[in-house]
Design a protein around this motif. Structure first.
Motif, PDB file in Angstrom:
ATOM      1  N   ARG A 103     103.961 -24.721   9.187  1.00 59.94           N
ATOM      2  CA  ARG A 103     104.270 -26.150   9.133  1.00 59.94           C
ATOM      3  C   ARG A 103     103.606 -26.859   7.961  1.00 59.94           C
ATOM      4  O   ARG A 103     103.876 -28.031   7.705  1.00 59.94           O
ATOM      5  CB  ARG A 103     103.856 -26.823  10.437  1.00 59.94           C
ATOM      6  N   ALA A 104     102.722 -26.166   7.281  1.00 59.01           N
ATOM      7  CA  ALA A 104     102.115 -26.688   6.057  1.00 59.01           C
ATOM      8  C   ALA A 104     101.661 -25.488   5.239  1.00 59.01           C
ATOM      9  O   ALA A 104     101.454 -24.393   5.771  1.00 59.01           O
ATOM     10  CB  ALA A 104     100.947 -27.611   6.366  1.00 59.01           C
ATOM     11  N   LEU A 105     101.508 -25.715   3.944  1.00 62.46           N
ATOM     12  CA  LEU A 105     101.155 -24.632   3.020  1.00 62.46           C
ATOM     13  C   LEU A 105     100.054 -25.133   2.098  1.00 62.46           C
ATOM     14  O   LEU A 105     100.107 -26.266   1.621  1.00 62.46           O
ATOM     15  CB  LEU A 105     102.391 -24.233   2.214  1.00 62.46           C
ATOM     16  N   VAL A 106      99.049 -24.294   1.880  1.00 62.84           N
ATOM     17  CA  VAL A 106      97.986 -24.588   0.921  1.00 62.84           C
ATOM     18  C   VAL A 106      98.035 -23.546  -0.179  1.00 62.84           C
ATOM     19  O   VAL A 106      98.125 -22.342   0.087  1.00 62.84           O
ATOM     20  CB  VAL A 106      96.599 -24.579   1.602  1.00 62.84           C
ATOM     21  N   VAL A 107      97.972 -24.016  -1.430  1.00 60.32           N
ATOM     22  CA  VAL A 107      97.955 -23.128  -2.593  1.00 60.32           C
ATOM     23  C   VAL A 107      96.628 -23.318  -3.310  1.00 60.32           C
ATOM     24  O   VAL A 107      96.220 -24.464  -3.587  1.00 60.32           O
ATOM     25  CB  VAL A 107      99.113 -23.439  -3.555  1.00 60.32           C
ATOM     26  N   THR A 108      95.936 -22.234  -3.611  1.00 61.25           N
ATOM     27  CA  THR A 108      94.651 -22.329  -4.296  1.00 61.25           C
ATOM     28  C   THR A 108      94.471 -21.118  -5.199  1.00 61.25           C
ATOM     29  O   THR A 108      95.325 -20.223  -5.242  1.00 61.25           O
ATOM     30  CB  THR A 108      93.496 -22.442  -3.281  1.00 61.25           C
ATOM     31  N   GLY A 109      93.359 -21.099  -5.930  1.00 58.38           N
ATOM     32  CA  GLY A 109      93.066 -19.985  -6.816  1.00 58.38           C
ATOM     33  C   GLY A 109      91.738 -19.348  -6.475  1.00 58.38           C
ATOM     34  O   GLY A 109      90.802 -20.034  -6.043  1.00 58.38           O
ATOM     35  N   GLU A 110      91.633 -18.061  -6.665  1.00 61.19           N
ATOM     36  CA  GLU A 110      90.383 -17.355  -6.427  1.00 61.19           C
ATOM     37  C   GLU A 110      89.451 -17.531  -7.622  1.00 61.19           C
ATOM     38  O   GLU A 110      89.887 -17.551  -8.766  1.00 61.19           O
ATOM     39  CB  GLU A 110      90.651 -15.868  -6.208  1.00 61.19           C
ATOM     40  N   GLY A 111      88.168 -17.690  -7.344  1.00 63.26           N
ATOM     41  CA  GLY A 111      87.199 -17.752  -8.430  1.00 63.26           C
ATOM     42  C   GLY A 111      87.010 -19.143  -8.991  1.00 63.26           C
ATOM     43  O   GLY A 111      87.061 -20.138  -8.273  1.00 63.26           O
ATOM     44  N   THR A 112      86.831 -19.228 -10.297  1.00 65.46           N
ATOM     45  CA  THR A 112      86.447 -20.488 -10.944  1.00 65.46           C
ATOM     46  C   THR A 112      87.618 -21.257 -11.533  1.00 65.46           C
ATOM     47  O   THR A 112      87.408 -22.297 -12.154  1.00 65.46           O
ATOM     48  CB  THR A 112      85.430 -20.218 -12.067  1.00 65.46           C
ATOM     49  N   ALA A 113      88.831 -20.781 -11.347  1.00 64.86           N
ATOM     50  CA  ALA A 113      89.997 -21.481 -11.892  1.00 64.86           C
ATOM     51  C   ALA A 113      91.108 -21.532 -10.848  1.00 64.86           C
ATOM     52  O   ALA A 113      91.352 -20.551 -10.138  1.00 64.86           O
ATOM     53  CB  ALA A 113      90.510 -20.794 -13.159  1.00 64.86           C
ATOM     54  N   PHE A 114      91.753 -22.674 -10.762  1.00 64.01           N
ATOM     55  CA  PHE A 114      92.957 -22.790  -9.937  1.00 64.01           C
ATOM     56  C   PHE A 114      94.068 -21.974 -10.578  1.00 64.01           C
ATOM     57  O   PHE A 114      94.629 -21.058  -9.982  1.00 64.01           O
ATOM     58  CB  PHE A 114      93.348 -24.263  -9.824  1.00 64.01           C
TER      59      PHE A 114
ATOM     60  N   VAL B 257      92.752 -27.588  -5.633  1.00 64.68           N
ATOM     61  CA  VAL B 257      92.499 -27.315  -7.050  1.00 64.68           C
ATOM     62  C   VAL B 257      91.015 -27.092  -7.281  1.00 64.68           C
ATOM     63  O   VAL B 257      90.190 -27.993  -7.097  1.00 64.68           O
ATOM     64  CB  VAL B 257      93.007 -28.473  -7.934  1.00 64.68           C
ATOM     65  N   ASN B 258      90.679 -25.885  -7.651  1.00 67.78           N
ATOM     66  CA  ASN B 258      89.313 -25.491  -7.961  1.00 67.78           C
ATOM     67  C   ASN B 258      89.241 -25.101  -9.425  1.00 67.78           C
ATOM     68  O   ASN B 258      89.872 -24.150  -9.859  1.00 67.78           O
ATOM     69  CB  ASN B 258      88.880 -24.307  -7.074  1.00 67.78           C
ATOM     70  N   GLY B 259      88.537 -25.868 -10.234  1.00 62.77           N
ATOM     71  CA  GLY B 259      88.420 -25.537 -11.641  1.00 62.77           C
ATOM     72  C   GLY B 259      89.657 -25.917 -12.432  1.00 62.77           C
ATOM     73  O   GLY B 259      90.389 -26.845 -12.083  1.00 62.77           O
ATOM     74  N   ALA B 260      89.904 -25.162 -13.485  1.00 63.74           N
ATOM     75  CA  ALA B 260      90.947 -25.513 -14.440  1.00 63.74           C
ATOM     76  C   ALA B 260      92.345 -25.364 -13.849  1.00 63.74           C
ATOM     77  O   ALA B 260      92.663 -24.368 -13.209  1.00 63.74           O
ATOM     78  CB  ALA B 260      90.816 -24.633 -15.683  1.00 63.74           C
ATOM     79  N   ALA B 261      93.153 -26.394 -14.095  1.00 62.98           N
ATOM     80  CA  ALA B 261      94.590 -26.343 -13.818  1.00 62.98           C
ATOM     81  C   ALA B 261      95.262 -26.748 -15.120  1.00 62.98           C
ATOM     82  O   ALA B 261      95.555 -27.926 -15.350  1.00 62.98           O
ATOM     83  CB  ALA B 261      94.962 -27.288 -12.680  1.00 62.98           C
ATOM     84  N   ILE B 262      95.480 -25.782 -15.972  1.00 66.55           N
ATOM     85  CA  ILE B 262      95.912 -26.053 -17.339  1.00 66.55           C
ATOM     86  C   ILE B 262      97.365 -25.628 -17.521  1.00 66.55           C
ATOM     87  O   ILE B 262      97.769 -24.551 -17.064  1.00 66.55           O
ATOM     88  CB  ILE B 262      95.028 -25.291 -18.355  1.00 66.55           C
ATOM     89  N   GLY B 263      98.151 -26.430 -18.214  1.00 66.74           N
ATOM     90  CA  GLY B 263      99.532 -26.068 -18.497  1.00 66.74           C
ATOM     91  C   GLY B 263     100.307 -25.788 -17.228  1.00 66.74           C
ATOM     92  O   GLY B 263     100.529 -26.680 -16.402  1.00 66.74           O
ATOM     93  N   ALA B 264     100.721 -24.541 -17.044  1.00 66.22           N
ATOM     94  CA  ALA B 264     101.454 -24.169 -15.842  1.00 66.22           C
ATOM     95  C   ALA B 264     100.612 -24.369 -14.583  1.00 66.22           C
ATOM     96  O   ALA B 264     101.156 -24.502 -13.488  1.00 66.22           O
ATOM     97  CB  ALA B 264     101.912 -22.710 -15.933  1.00 66.22           C
ATOM     98  N   GLY B 265      99.283 -24.429 -14.725  1.00 67.44           N
ATOM     99  CA  GLY B 265      98.429 -24.729 -13.590  1.00 67.44           C
ATOM    100  C   GLY B 265      98.603 -26.169 -13.128  1.00 67.44           C
ATOM    101  O   GLY B 265      98.671 -26.447 -11.925  1.00 67.44           O
ATOM    102  N   THR B 266      98.672 -27.101 -14.074  1.00 69.81           N
ATOM    103  CA  THR B 266      98.981 -28.487 -13.724  1.00 69.81           C
ATOM    104  C   THR B 266     100.386 -28.576 -13.149  1.00 69.81           C
ATOM    105  O   THR B 266     100.635 -29.299 -12.177  1.00 69.81           O
ATOM    106  CB  THR B 266      98.839 -29.398 -14.950  1.00 69.81           C
ATOM    107  N   GLN B 267     101.337 -27.837 -13.722  1.00 68.01           N
ATOM    108  CA  GLN B 267     102.697 -27.829 -13.184  1.00 68.01           C
ATOM    109  C   GLN B 267     102.716 -27.346 -11.733  1.00 68.01           C
ATOM    110  O   GLN B 267     103.416 -27.922 -10.888  1.00 68.01           O
ATOM    111  CB  GLN B 267     103.600 -26.937 -14.040  1.00 68.01           C
ATOM    112  N   LEU B 268     101.959 -26.294 -11.442  1.00 69.70           N
ATOM    113  CA  LEU B 268     101.904 -25.790 -10.073  1.00 69.70           C
ATOM    114  C   LEU B 268     101.301 -26.844  -9.143  1.00 69.70           C
ATOM    115  O   LEU B 268     101.786 -27.053  -8.027  1.00 69.70           O
ATOM    116  CB  LEU B 268     101.077 -24.501 -10.026  1.00 69.70           C
ATOM    117  N   ALA B 269     100.264 -27.533  -9.604  1.00 71.40           N
ATOM    118  CA  ALA B 269      99.624 -28.558  -8.772  1.00 71.40           C
ATOM    119  C   ALA B 269     100.576 -29.708  -8.474  1.00 71.40           C
ATOM    120  O   ALA B 269     100.612 -30.214  -7.343  1.00 71.40           O
ATOM    121  CB  ALA B 269      98.360 -29.074  -9.467  1.00 71.40           C
ATOM    122  N   ILE B 270     101.369 -30.140  -9.464  1.00 69.92           N
ATOM    123  CA  ILE B 270     102.260 -31.281  -9.216  1.00 69.92           C
ATOM    124  C   ILE B 270     103.544 -30.868  -8.504  1.00 69.92           C
ATOM    125  O   ILE B 270     104.263 -31.727  -7.985  1.00 69.92           O
ATOM    126  CB  ILE B 270     102.582 -32.057 -10.509  1.00 69.92           C
TER     127      ILE B 270
END
Length: 239
Positions: A45-56, A92-105
């Motif tokens: 019913r809900a989904l969380v997306v995250t990244g392992e380590g120091t970068a999203f 979002v943990n750490g950098a969300a750069i380029g496609a990382g920002t796209q994934l976040a939005i």
């Protein structure tokens, strides 16, 4: 590459390419798309997306971003997330750069820790993102911050992203999971309808009107009425 797990009604997708700071390649884009759709099919019913380590997600893997096949997989995954009928939270943990920002939005809500940073530095590498990305940044962050990101290759730290609305809440993965559990207890048909209207998703007026009517005709409306009478929390079934 991608870990999938469940926390009750919440599905969790964790990007796991620590050697590439969770950069997106063809295989990872396809894995995210498949896992997200599978989570919906399995009743999440809900989904969380995250990244392992120091970068999203540090962006697209520059070893393979130039092919049409990658672009089709990337944008198919991003736009597919916006069309899923359940809320998606980016932790979002750490950098969300380029496609990382796209994934976040592409997610519906964003929770960011103190190390989060957002940027879309296409002007530094001669690349481009699609119009949806730029317009969505403008809607979420406001045109001023979006212009700085896109025209000056600027970046936003967590506090700046919070201030402009790109980030919804400060917090860790645990905070994102707690919020997701709260959201998962809400009425699924209502959430799906609200997301459909908020994201557009190419739905025509007839589809939107049909979904509106479906919500009002649902058993969940009756359950909410019973719960009010019985002075208890409603238990929604999504039907």
């Amino acid at each position: 590459m991608l870990d999938t797990s469940r926390d009750g009604d919440v599905a969790v997708l964790t990007l796991r390419r620590p050697d590439r700071r969770n950069a997106l390649d063809l295989a990872l884009c396809r894995a995210i798309d498949a896992a997200a759709h599978e989570a919906v099919a399995d009743g999440a019913r809900a989904l969380v997306v995250t990244g392992e380590g120091t970068a999203f997600c540090a962006g697209a893997d520059l070893g393979g971003v130039y092919g049409d096949e990658f672009l089709e997989a990337l944008y198919g995954m991003l736009h597919g997330l916006t069309r899923l009928p359940i809320p998606i939270i980016a932790a979002v943990n750490g950098a969300a750069i380029g496609a990382g920002t796209q994934l976040a939005i592409a997610c519906d809500l964003r929770v960011a820790d103190a190390t989060a940073r957002f940027a879309v530095p296409t002007a530094k590498n001669g690349m481009a993102v699609d119009a949806w990305t730029i317009r969505t940044l403008g809607k979420l962050a406001g045109m001023g911050p979006a212009r700085r990101l896109m025209l000056a290759a600027d970046s936003l730290d967590r506090d700046a992203a919070l201030a402009c609305g790109l980030v919804d809440r400060p917090g860790t993965l645990d905070d994102a999971l707690a919020w997701a559990r709260e959201i998962a207890a809400l009425a699924p048909l209502t959430l799906a309808y609200n997301k459909l209207v908020l994201n557009g998703s190419g739905a025509d007026d007839a589809t939107i009107e049909a979904e509106f009517a479906r919500v009002w005709a649902s058993e969940d409306v009756k359950e909410a009425a019973r719960a009010r009478t019985e002075k208890r929390a409603p238990v929604f079934q999504g039907r």
